[in-house]
Design a protein around this motif. Structure first.
Motif, short mmCIF file in Angstrom:
data_model
loop_
_atom_site.label_atom_id
_atom_site.label_comp_id
_atom_site.label_asym_id
_atom_site.label_seq_id
_atom_site.Cartn_x
_atom_site.Cartn_y
_atom_site.Cartn_z
N TYR A 56 3.27 -4.92 3.45
CA TYR A 56 2.94 -3.52 3.15
C TYR A 56 1.48 -3.41 2.76
O TYR A 56 0.93 -4.31 2.13
N TYR A 57 0.88 -2.31 3.13
CA TYR A 57 -0.42 -1.97 2.56
C TYR A 57 -0.39 -0.49 2.19
O TYR A 57 0.54 0.24 2.58
N ALA A 58 -1.38 -0.05 1.41
CA ALA A 58 -1.42 1.35 1.00
C ALA A 58 -2.31 2.11 1.96
O ALA A 58 -3.42 1.66 2.28
N ASN A 59 -1.84 3.27 2.40
CA ASN A 59 -2.71 4.11 3.24
C ASN A 59 -3.62 4.94 2.33
O ASN A 59 -3.61 4.77 1.11
N GLN A 60 -4.40 5.83 2.91
CA GLN A 60 -5.42 6.51 2.09
C GLN A 60 -4.81 7.47 1.08
O GLN A 60 -5.43 7.81 0.08
N ASP A 61 -3.55 7.87 1.30
CA ASP A 61 -2.86 8.71 0.32
C ASP A 61 -2.12 7.86 -0.71
O ASP A 61 -1.42 8.39 -1.57
N GLY A 62 -2.22 6.54 -0.58
CA GLY A 62 -1.54 5.66 -1.52
C GLY A 62 -0.09 5.39 -1.15
O GLY A 62 0.63 4.76 -1.91
N GLU A 63 0.32 5.85 0.03
CA GLU A 63 1.69 5.61 0.47
C GLU A 63 1.78 4.21 1.09
O GLU A 63 0.91 3.81 1.85
N PRO A 64 2.85 3.47 0.77
CA PRO A 64 2.99 2.15 1.39
C PRO A 64 3.29 2.26 2.89
O PRO A 64 4.07 3.11 3.31
N VAL A 65 2.61 1.44 3.67
CA VAL A 65 2.84 1.39 5.12
C VAL A 65 3.39 0.01 5.42
O VAL A 65 2.79 -1.00 5.03
N LYS A 66 4.53 -0.04 6.08
CA LYS A 66 5.13 -1.33 6.40
C LYS A 66 4.63 -1.82 7.75
O LYS A 66 4.59 -1.05 8.71
N VAL A 67 4.23 -3.09 7.81
CA VAL A 67 3.92 -3.70 9.10
C VAL A 67 4.96 -4.78 9.35
O VAL A 67 5.02 -5.77 8.61
#
Ligand SMILES: *[C@@H]1O[C@H](CO)[C@@H](O)[C@H](O)[C@H]1NC(C)=O
Ligand SMILES: *[C@@H]1O[C@H](CO)[C@@H](O)[C@H](O)[C@H]1NC(C)=O
Ligand SMILES: *[C@@H]1O[C@H](CO)[C@@H](O)[C@H](O)[C@H]1NC(C)=O
Ligand SMILES: *[C@@H]1O[C@H](CO)[C@@H](O)[C@H](O)[C@H]1NC(C)=O
Ligand SMILES: *[C@@H]1O[C@H](CO)[C@@H](O)[C@H](O)[C@H]1NC(C)=O
Ligand SMILES: [Cu+2]
Length: 698
Positions: free
Chosen positions: A373-384
């Motif tokens: 996971y990383y955080a997108n610019q809104d701080g939402e976790p993005v799963k890869v």
């Protein structure tokens, strides 16, 4: 380098060889312990990422709006605490290490650094706050690159430039290039001191290979905080190279497929996978290590230890290893190209440039996969999904062998196959793809391999034949109207070695030619001159000076017969250093690229070789700047920074997609063990392992 536009489609390749993989036969004494708490170096979970950004938004420190999140990563616990956890995970039930996140956010035109305690995700709290006052900016976010790409078609002068070239706006797409830093060049411009990107546009119709069809001569400057076009130049019109011959997608190219054919193959592990994963801790053969993920670095290897069968214990080797940055300067000084001096990890984030691996092509059939996971610019976790793979590799290589034929009636042959464990991630930063492998060998060796593939950065030109080229074209004509521009790749790894303990020394053994003064007829020979590096200035080595054996030793430990316990840094072939002048701006930012080897005392803040803020950095915060303190490195906790370097002169075979080119180095035990660790490994041929369905040659 770097233009984030659209995901690349993968090409299907047949697996070349039939491989029968043995479950590795080295036995491991320690069974994986059932950890009562998550490993302290685990990457931030989706919930922790969410909690960290929520705390930033809720805090009174950052008042301006909007807030954009550029980085969220684990703020590592103190090394001493991690080591005590690692030495006895079961006992750590009473000492829960705090979970902290470092957040870098932009708001109100400033870069904010917050450390958030996310130990209790329902009550995250900001424990430290600072505004970054120095030079440089954090990496571009995915979302702001997309927003910047949408600007040119709404900008009337650009619309006119497209029309002037006889093109339709719907055929054109743009990506954001980092602009580097060039002293006072911004003085008197609308974007002085601002965080900007320069836009490169392409004709995106007719091929997936947009890099082959640049819209040359047009440069737009976008203020990334204001998200507005602030500069524009249309200088020269060059023909757009044709789409024909640039495609690489199998479904667009064929059939018929006329390339060299190879027989399909299989990977078989009759006894199953030979490694275990307990959370993110991998145990395989004599190795145990932690695999983490960071949105800037990508794969992070931590706490790598090896079991010593003679001593009956696990011994430490590498506390932390990761790619710290990749510097890619292009060699065309023209208006549209001079600034292309990319820091691929620091400006674009290697971790978020990693896409799901394609099972069976990116990694063999016996691979296991990790998500991240990383955080997108809104701080939402993005799963890869499937961002890292782990697999055992038997590629037909030999770990050790000997045939003894001195006694013709009793020929002895003994061979052991080289089965290794690979941890792989691929970072696709715009046009380039970097395949990054950490390969563990049962001998104790850790081999790092960076394989470069993907697409060249290309410049449109009027040339259609080399006969027409009268001046320095700054590249190779790789197709009609297409120059592959000269450039370099400098891949710097942060390697916190802890060779059999925390305190190590760096020893340079120089091979010194000697004249024989003895009474044999031999006139010359070489011997070793040993030098122990005292301070950081002694820790810098440019490899082309003289042959050397470079060692990291534990001065407090010796083998039974008295040699210092050590690991050797064994450079591979990719040892290029930068040829730019020291006073040139990109070189000042990447001043560490003139020497391959630097050694510093461990400092938990010194992780990023190009500085925490690599975007538009000036070199005031980088490896070379830190070492000016000339700190003690003898018998200290030390970190090796090793830079793989390649000068890339493109050739026609690099077009339309470049075949992978590998750069490697090894960390190899050197008087670490009492003898070869593989003597007591079983030869193949036991059990079912001889089964093969390959048949005869047809
Ligand atoms: C972090 O949060 C945990 C749980 O709320 C708390 O026990 C701990 O004291 C906090 N640490 C710091 C440094 O604030
Ligand atoms: C531009 O492309 C769009 C979409 O393909 C098409 O509808 C339009 O007719 C084109 N315009 C010109 C001037 O070619
Ligand atoms: C650790 O690194 C930071 C950042 O480079 C620096 O400010 C600090 O002085 C360093 N500490 C020591 C003891 O060198
Ligand atoms: C060979 O494979 C079979 C089936 O997988 C298994 O039952 C058997 O134990 C294996 N024999 C050896 C010696 O490993
Ligand atoms: C070898 O593999 C084939 C196909 O999987 C299987 O039918 C056969 O029983 C195996 N032989 C041995 C000795 O395990
Ligand atoms: Cu290259």
């Amino acid at each position: 380098m770097a233009t984030k536009m659209m995901p690349l489609l993968s090409v299907l390749l047949p697996i070349a060889l039939a491989i029968l993989l043995l479950a590795t036969s080295v036995t491991v004494a320690n069974a994986a312990s059932s950890h009562s708490h998550p490993h302290p170096l685990n990457s931030l979970s989706a919930a922790e990422l969410k909690a960290a950004s929520a705390a930033v938004h809720a805090s009174s420190f950052v008042k301006a709006r909007p807030i954009t999140i550029h980085y969220v990563g684990l703020d590592e616990p103190d090394k001493a605490d991690v080591l005590s956890y690692a030495s006895n995970p079961a006992a750590s039930s009473t000492t829960i290490l705090p979970r902290r996140a470092l957040v870098i956010a932009r708001a109100g035109g400033e870069s904010h650094e917050l450390i958030v305690n996310v130990t209790d995700i329902s009550a995250p709290s900001v424990v430290s706050y600072a505004i970054h006052r120095g030079a440089g900016f954090p990496a571009f976010t995915v979302e702001e690159q997309a927003a910047a790409s949408a600007l040119p078609p709404t900008y009337p002068p650009f619309v006119e430039s497209v029309r002037r070239r006889g093109l339709n706006l719907s055929e054109v797409g743009c990506g954001s290039l980092s602009k580097g830093w060039f002293g006072g060049e911004d003085e008197g411009t609308a974007w002085r001191g601002a965080r900007v990107a320069k836009m490169q546009c392409f004709v995106v119709s007719g091929t997936a290979n947009l890099y082959a069809r640049p819209l040359a001569g047009v440069t737009l400057v976008v203020d990334m905080d204001q998200m507005a076009v602030v500069g524009y130049r249309d200088r020269v019109v060059q023909p757009v190279p044709k789409a024909e011959g640039t495609e690489y997608r199998a479904d667009k190219i064929g059939p018929p497929f006329t390339g060299p054919a190879v027989a399909p193959g299989v990977v078989v592990q009759p006894e199953g996978k030979g490694f275990r994963m307990d959370g993110n801790v991998v145990s395989w053969a004599n190795w145990e290590f932690h695999v983490g993920f960071d949105m800037r670095a990508g794969t992070v290897i931590s706490s790598a230890t090896i079991h010593d069968a003679d001593a009956g214990l696990r011994r430490r080797v590498l506390y932390r290893g990761f790619v710290s940055d990749v510097f890619v300067p292009y060699m065309d000084p023209a208006e549209e190209w001079y600034f292309r001096t990319f820091m691929d990890a620091g400006e674009y984030n290697f971790g978020i440039s990693a896409f799901p691996l394609q099972p069976g092509s990116d990694c063999p059939a016996n691979a296991a996969y990790l998500d991240a996971y990383y955080a997108n610019q809104d701080g939402e976790p993005v799963k890869v999904d499937n961002v890292i793979c782990v697999f055992e590799r038997y590629a037909g290589d030999v770990a050790w062998r000997h045939t003894e034929a001195s006694l013709p009636n009793q020929i002895v042959t003994e061979v052991r196959p080289d089965v290794t464990l690979v941890v792989r991630m691929v970072a696709s930063t715009g046009n380039y793809d970097y395949i990054l492998d950490w390969e563990f060998k049962t001998t104790g060796t850790i081999k790092f391999v960076a394989s470069l593939t993907g697409i060249l950065a290309m410049q449109a030109t009027s040339y259609t034949h080399t006969d027409q080229i009268k001046e320095d074209a700054h590249g190779t004509l790789v197709a009609e109207n297409t120059l592959g521009i000269y450039h370099d790749h400098f891949i710097t790894c942060h390697l916190d070695l802890d060779v059999d303990g925390t305190k190590n020394s760096f020893v340079k053994n120089s091979l010194t030619p000697m004249r024989n003064t003895g009474d044999t007829p031999r006139r010359s020979y070489w011997t070793l001159r040993r030098e122990v590096a005292e301070t950081e200035s002694d820790g810098q080595v440019k490899l082309d000076d003289a042959p050397r054996v470079l060692l990291f030793v534990n001065p407090s430990k010796k083998t039974k017969i008295g040699n210092e316990i050590g690991y050797r840094l064994l450079p591979g072939g990719a040892t290029a250093t930068s040829l730019l002048d020291d006073d040139d701006y990109p070189q000042r930012r990447a001043s560490y690229t003139k020497k391959q080897v630097w050694v510093t005392p461990y400092n938990r803040s010194e992780k990023w070789v190009s500085g925490r803020y690599a975007q538009q950095s000036t070199g005031e915060d980088n490896l070379a700047a830190w070492t000016k303190k000339n700190r003690q490195i003898k018998d200290e906790d030390i970190v090796l920074w090793y830079t793989l370097g390649l000068h890339h002169v493109p050739c026609q075979e690099d077009f339309p997609v470049m075949p992978s080119l590998s750069a490697t180095f090894e960390l190899r035990p050197f008087n670490f063990f009492e003898s070869n660790q593989l003597i007591r490994t079983r030869p193949p041929g036991h059990g079912n392992s001889t089964n093969c369905s390959c048949g005869g040659v047809g």
